[in-house]
Design an enzyme around this catalytic site. Structure first.
Site, PDB file in Angstrom:
ATOM      1  N   SER A   2       0.847  -1.201   0.177  1.00 54.61           N
ATOM      2  CA  SER A   2      -0.033  -0.134   0.027  1.00 54.61           C
ATOM      3  C   SER A   2       0.797   1.204  -0.153  1.00 54.61           C
ATOM      4  CB  SER A   2      -1.053   0.026   1.314  1.00 54.61           C
ATOM      5  OG  SER A   2      -2.042   0.958   1.037  1.00 54.61           O
ATOM      6  N   ARG A  24     -11.889   5.778   9.828  1.00 49.29           N
ATOM      7  CA  ARG A  24     -11.060   4.504   9.985  1.00 49.29           C
ATOM      8  C   ARG A  24     -12.156   3.171   9.507  1.00 49.29           C
ATOM      9  NH1 ARG A  24      -6.523   1.995   9.285  1.00 49.29           N
ATOM     10  NH2 ARG A  24      -6.296   0.009  10.656  1.00 49.29           N
ATOM     11  N   ASP A  57      -8.329  -6.922  -4.879  1.00 46.68           N
ATOM     12  CA  ASP A  57      -7.867  -5.690  -4.259  1.00 46.68           C
ATOM     13  C   ASP A  57      -8.568  -4.492  -5.098  1.00 46.68           C
ATOM     14  OD1 ASP A  57      -6.820  -3.232  -3.267  1.00 46.68           O
ATOM     15  OD2 ASP A  57      -4.755  -4.099  -3.282  1.00 46.68           O
ATOM     16  N   HIS A 107      -7.700  -5.544  -0.229  1.00 45.03           N
ATOM     17  CA  HIS A 107      -6.414  -4.739  -0.132  1.00 45.03           C
ATOM     18  C   HIS A 107      -5.867  -5.424   1.045  1.00 45.03           C
ATOM     19  CE1 HIS A 107      -3.697  -1.440  -0.553  1.00 45.03           C
ATOM     20  NE2 HIS A 107      -3.847  -1.117   0.736  1.00 45.03           N
ATOM     21  N   ASP A 108      -6.421  -5.749   1.924  1.00 43.21           N
ATOM     22  CA  ASP A 108      -5.849  -6.206   3.490  1.00 43.21           C
ATOM     23  C   ASP A 108      -4.996  -7.370   3.086  1.00 43.21           C
ATOM     24  OD1 ASP A 108      -6.234  -4.774   5.426  1.00 43.21           O
ATOM     25  OD2 ASP A 108      -8.176  -5.663   6.222  1.00 43.21           O
TER      26      ASP A 108
END
Lengths: 385, 202
Positions: free
Chosen positions: A158, A227, A322, A355-356
């Site tokens: 990232s 968040r 992602d 994405h994680d």
């Protein structure tokens, strides 16, 4: 702490200060910043010819604590502990691993929550706007201080991947191998949009007070909301189905009120609430802005031109699910390197975790990184056969 | 199959001069590229569609890109490799014509290896069994085969003639008696596998 096997064990956060006035760091914006402190950690041993150093670069909410534990009773290891340690991808039996908190951060490095020595008060929004380039420039001072002329590798996911690219472009003679993961050469408008919504959430919080909330009530709800939005973008449709489905949280029937009903709501609230305890809202503003500004072709006109003088070998990794940093963006980097005849290897991992995935690796990414590093370490004589 | 594939590889390794730059399209687990690197000191790169293949290549220390050669090689400049290899891959691509023209644009020469569908055993299988042929090289059932563009030695030579491609070398392989290179007549009948060195005219 569960086990020491495969773990770097107990680690310590260290600090390095440089850019004391009048030798401040000149930022890309033209402003000057100094003195600057970087919080950092190291794992493993630097070899005799100082050739086995790998700089790990963290993402938006990361910090210098990439691996290991701070104490015997510490339950939570560093953020990339699954790939850093003895025998792991970033093998601390072979390499000397460094990770530092970025400037603008809030986990020990100089950022908006630090005291401005000129005023004796926190910088807050008087902190200069920083870029990915500035973060990397600051890191070179730490690398100098550690006596390392050329890094064996830089790696990160990232925003960490952006720094890995920036290192290879800005310091072609100081990096042998660059491993940008789940990243892009320039943030997409979609990415900028999500970041802006997060920033607005923070700035609209009644406690924000123009960024001057230190010592009082913090913009808790705004930061938590930022968040929560962020977390949605880190997951995938499939992983949300798998992780939460439509399960209700601690109840048999819906409440028919605006309470938290679903597991997914509960998860996001939990992520928001815990984030507020460890992260500074102003840092969130500064770091997301740095991510937004990142565009490697800025100043050269094209990515192909940007990569003309890079010397590193690249391992680019993306994840199929992602959608925040989709594989097509990684492929743009690959193409631009390829056109320049650079040494680039590209792997698209079929993970469903969005994405994680770069943080949740189930071994796929690990193996690729481990083999790639070992090949280049042997090529460079860092590892002997 | 194992042994024959190794013969393919040996033939291709012999065809490529020391120190050449090579792009291997559909490089699989990278075993050919590795052999070329070890035995001929080539500068090699591979393109492979499967994640498993890419990982195996990386574990061999090869430079590999995960990608689909059916999407073309448009980002590679003209004549950027001495040799572009397409071994046991022609029959599985969606657009063999595009892949062949792209490989000859990007490479000074191309090396193409494929199973000959006019091999006598295949002909007999179809004639007497009346079913889709299965051989050591074509072990799949009609419903699960990845081989969607099979051709014969004759088909391939006609294609080259019609598309301005000159054939510099032809090597025919049979797996009979442990695997050997055929020298003699009627390759379209007796070759189980064919390897061509080709070049774009002009």
């Amino acid at each position: 702490m569960k086990t020491m096997a495969g773990s770097v064990g107990i680690v310590e956060k260290k600090f390095f200060t440089f850019a004391e006035p009048p030798n401040e760091l000149v930022l890309e914006s033209g402003e000057k910043l100094g003195p600057i402190t970087l919080a950092y950690e190291t794992y493993g041993e630097l070899n005799e010819d100082r050739s086995n150093a790998i700089l790990i670069l963290h993402a938006l909410s990361g910090d210098s604590h990439a691996a290991g534990f701070y104490s015997k009773n510490d339950k939570k290891p560093g953020w990339w502990d699954n790939v850093i340690g003895p025998g792991k991808a970033f093998d601390t039996d072979k390499y000397f691993i460094i990770c530092s908190n970025v400037i603008g951060g809030c986990q020990g490095s100089t950022g908006p929550s630090s005291i401005n020595p000129k005023t004796g008060k926190p910088y807050a929004l008087s902190f200069p706007v920083i870029t990915i380039g500035d973060m990397v420039n600051a890191q070179t001072h730490l690398i100098d201080y550690l006596g390392i002329e050329k890094l064996f590798a830089v790696a990160g996911g990232s925003m960490g991947g952006m720094q890995a690219l920036q290192w290879a472009v800005a310091y072609p003679d100081r990096v042998h191998v660059s491993i940008p993961i789940a990243t892009t050469a320039k943030l997409s408008p979609q990415g900028i949009a999500f970041n802006e919504v997060g920033r607005v959430a923070i700035m609209m919080d009644p406690n924000f007070n123009g960024g001057n909330y230190y010592g009082g009530e913090i913009p808790r709800r705004g930061l938590a909301l930022a968040r929560m939005i962020g977390h949605i973008t880190y997951l995938s449709d499939e992983s949300m189905h798998e992780k939460f489905g439509r399960a209700l949280r601690g109840k048999e029937r819906p409440s028919f009120r605006f309470d938290v009903d679903f597991e997914v709501e509960s998860y996001l609230h939990y992520k928001g609430d815990t984030f507020v305890e460890r992260f500074d809202a102003n840092s969130y503003l500064y770091i997301t802005k740095a991510i937004d500004y990142f565009d490697l072709s800025y100043g050269t006109g094209s990515l192909v031109e940007t990569f003309r003088d890079v010397k590193s070998s690249f391992l680019i990794i993306s994840f199929k699910s992602d959608w925040l940093y989709p594989p097509y963006q990684a492929k743009e980097i690959v193409k631009a390197l390829m056109v320049n005849g650079k040494d680039v290897t590209y792997c698209e991992i079929d993970s469903k975790y969005g994405h994680d995935a770069f943080l949740l690796d189930e071994g796929e990414m690990s193996v690729v990184i481990k083999n790639f590093l070992e090949h280049h370490a042997r090529r460079l004589g860092i590892l002997k056969d | 199959m194992e042994r024959t594939v190794r013969i393919d590889h040996n033939v291709i390794v012999r065809l490529i001069p020391e120190g050449s730059s090579v792009l291997d399209l559909g490089c699989g687990d990278g075993s050919l590229l590795k052999k070329l690197k070890d035995e001929k000191g080539i500068q090699g790169k591979g393109i492979e569609i499967s994640e498993i293949g890419v990982k195996q290549c990386i574990s061999k220390g090869l430079t590999v890109l995960q990608g689909d050669i059916d999407e073309g090689l448009r980002d590679y400049p003209d004549k950027s490799f001495d040799y572009v290899v397409l071994n046991q891959t022609l029959q599985v691509v969606k657009k063999p014509d595009l892949v062949l023209s792209e490989m000859l644009r990007v490479g000074k020469r191309g090396i193409v290896g494929f199973p000959n569908f006019a091999y006598w055993k295949i002909r007999l299988y179809l004639l007497f069994e009346g079913r889709m042929p299965k051989t050591r090289f074509l072990p799949y059932e009609w419903y699960n085969t990845p081989n969607i563009h099979l051709c014969s030695v004759k088909d391939f030579e006609i294609y080259c003639a019609e598309h301005g491609i000159s054939i510099e070398r032809r090597i025919y392989i049979s797996t009979e008696r442990g695997g050997r290179i055929l020298r003699g007549v009627m390759p379209n009948l007796f070759a189980e596998n064919a390897i061509y060195v080709i070049r774009k005219n002009g």
